[in-house]
Design an enzyme around this catalytic site. Structure first.
Site, PDB file in Angstrom:
ATOM      1  N   ARG A  52     -15.943  -8.062  15.534  1.00 18.36           N
ATOM      2  CA  ARG A  52     -16.193  -8.371  17.082  1.00 18.36           C
ATOM      3  C   ARG A  52     -16.508  -7.205  17.659  1.00 18.36           C
ATOM      4  O   ARG A  52     -16.580  -5.986  17.139  1.00 18.36           O
ATOM      5  CB  ARG A  52     -14.920  -9.143  17.726  1.00 18.36           C
TER       6      ARG A  52
ATOM      7  N   GLU B 263       0.771  -1.124   0.069  1.00 17.07           N
ATOM      8  CA  GLU B 263       0.129  -0.025  -0.099  1.00 17.07           C
ATOM      9  C   GLU B 263       0.829   1.331  -0.033  1.00 17.07           C
ATOM     10  O   GLU B 263       2.053   1.217   0.448  1.00 17.07           O
ATOM     11  CB  GLU B 263      -0.793   0.075   1.288  1.00 17.07           C
TER      12      GLU B 263
END
Length: 500
Positions: A294, A202
């Site tokens: 989560r 990236e």
């Protein structure tokens, strides 16, 4: 719909207690699991039933999914809440829970798998035209090809593990000359940490802010976002201070990022509570980073500004209930801050400082919340994350939330170990933080161990006074105990219900 009557919390410490408290308010029985190191932990004492699942190390206890599922069958448990960490983002465990006829209080195994791979996640959300950091769209192994792509993207670049997290398998590369060496190191670390050496490239954003959006999705296709959390104060790519809302987001940017977060959740048919993470550059351009499938450590700040109990929402969704509110029903009220209180020494590169809590006195008062799993006299186990507590403050605005946090830090008395409390005070008083003009490089730019030396010296006399007061209080308690006898029985049946 399936009513949940008993929940096993497959976790420990403050998050286990956090889940159990909400379950208790809903009339749901709770089961704790614990390692040999946690035999007398607070979450064990709080639960209606508790079962030892193995030795002190995580892989001997809290990561034993097969043992945990067997406990559920023996104790007629309906559902498992995984908390965060341990098995919370383990797709195989979630699948085994479902196959055992139990409810997994979280997303589907397929969603966990999809978002667990940064590359797969990027591919899944691409059709929604969500902003991405320039780089490769798939894993890359050929060093020369990777080097060419890196040169095309432009240095500095970031090599990242596809299956990674927490900064593992991540390398910033400043020039083509050191690229090959850094790529090999990233692959090796990723393989060691995750069993998967896949990496991708990236463009490196030098001074980003780390901003995340909380989402909730039900089994009826409804998905909403609960606004953002600012998580840019980090050490070793781990968050230390979080707040909600962010000091820099405009209402228009907040809405745009919220819509993108909802689209990410749609891309994987998300159910339950999840968090979509973004990088925001100095020009307020934002880029999708990843999705955490989560409950997040920092979820309390979202609860404070929305008035929602995210654990209760998770349970209701897991039962099959539709969300009881729409996006337009939600609004931000006030401002919240969270300081993660770690057993770490900020003056020694934040290294863990394990020991006994010789003094442990929590702060109190309006707008102060402490989520913890310890009490005075307990030891900090060496086997787990060294977080002691999450100190949360809430005020009508950011200034009041900061003032309450500074007061709470001063009231929080911990001796026997070093903690991140002095560091938290330093951050909250720093001009960059107060002004809102900071990013993930805050520690690198502004913090050195020497800034704490004066404050620690000033605190020495105050700590001595606190210890003296506690000793006097303990002596009074001993006298009272000898005169009153044992008229009051135990507050709960945790010892009787603990399975050996």
């Amino acid at each position: 719909m399936r009513k949940i009557k008993k929940i096993l919390v497959a976790n420990r410490g403050e998050i286990a207690l956090r889940v159990m408290r909400s379950a208790k308010e809903m009339g749901i029985s709770t089961v704790a699991v614990y390692s040999e190191a946690d035999r007398n932990a607070l979450h064990v004492r709080y639960a209606d039933e508790a079962v030892c699942v193995g030795g002190p190390k995580s892989n001997e206890s809290y990561l034993r999914g097969d043992v945990i599922i067997d406990v559920c069958k023996r104790l007629q448990v309906d559902a498992i809440h995984p908390g965060y960490g341990f098995l919370s983002e383990n797709a195989n465990f979630a699948r085994q829970v479902q196959e055992a006829g139990l409810i997994f209080i979280g997303p589907s195994p397929e969603a966990i798998e999809l978002m667990g791979s940064k590359l797969a996640a990027k591919a899944a959300v691409a059709k929604y035209k969500i902003p991405m950091v320039p780089g490769t769209e798939e894993a890359i192994t050929d060093v020369e090809e990777a080097k060419a792509i890196a040169s095309q993207v432009g240095f500095p670049i970031l090599i990242k593990a596809s299956a990674g997290g927490g900064g593992k398998g991540m390398r910033v590369v400043e020039s083509v000359e050191v690229f090959e060496e850094q790529m090999k190191l990233a692959v090796s670390e990723a393989t060691s940490a995750f069993g998967d050496g896949s990496v991708f490239i990236e463009k490196y954003i030098g001074s980003p802010r780390h901003i995340e959006i909380q989402v909730l999705g039900d089994t009826h296709g409804n998905i909403v976002h609960l606004f953002e959390r600012e998580c840019s104060i980090q050490r070793r790519h781990q968050k230390v201070i979080e707040e909600a809302p962010s000091a820099v987001l405009t209402s228009e940017l907040r809405d745009e990022m919220g819509r993108c977060a909802v689209d990410v959740a749609k891309a994987c048919d998300y159910v339950g509570a999840g968090t979509v993470e973004f990088l925001v550059d100095e020009n307020l351009n934002f880029y999708f980073l990843e999705m955490n499938t989560r409950l997040q450590v920092e979820h309390p700040v979202t609860e404070q500004i929305t008035g929602l109990d995210l654990v209760k929402e998770q349970i209701l969704i897991a039962e099959g209930n539709p969300l009881h509110f729409r996006q337009e029903d939600l609004q931000i009220n006030g401002h919240a801050l969270e300081l993660r209180v770690y057993a770490e020494d900020p003056a020694n590169n934040f290294l863990p400082d394990i020991g006994r809590l010789e003094t442990y006195v929590r702060p109190q008062g309006l707008g102060v919340r402490v989520d913890d799993g310890f009490e005075q006299g307990m030891d900090i186990p060496i086997y787990y994350d060294p977080m002691i507590a999450k100190l949360v403050t809430f005020g009508k605005d950011r200034e009041e939330a900061i003032e309450k946090m500074l007061r709470a830090i001063d009231e929080y008395k911990i001796t026997g170990i070093e903690t991140t409390l002095p560091f938290g005070k330093f951050v909250l008083q720093h001009e960059a933080f107060v002004s809102g003009n900071f990013d993930t490089k805050f520690i690198e730019r502004y913090f050195t161990p020497s800034v704490l030396e004066t404050e620690l010296t000033d605190d020495a006399e105050e700590i001595s006074a606190v210890l003296a007061a506690i000793l006097l209080s303990n002596n009074k308690l001993k006298v009272r105990a000898t005169t009153t006898g044992s008229q009051n029985g135990p507050a709960s049946n945790w010892r009787k219900n603990r399975v050996k």
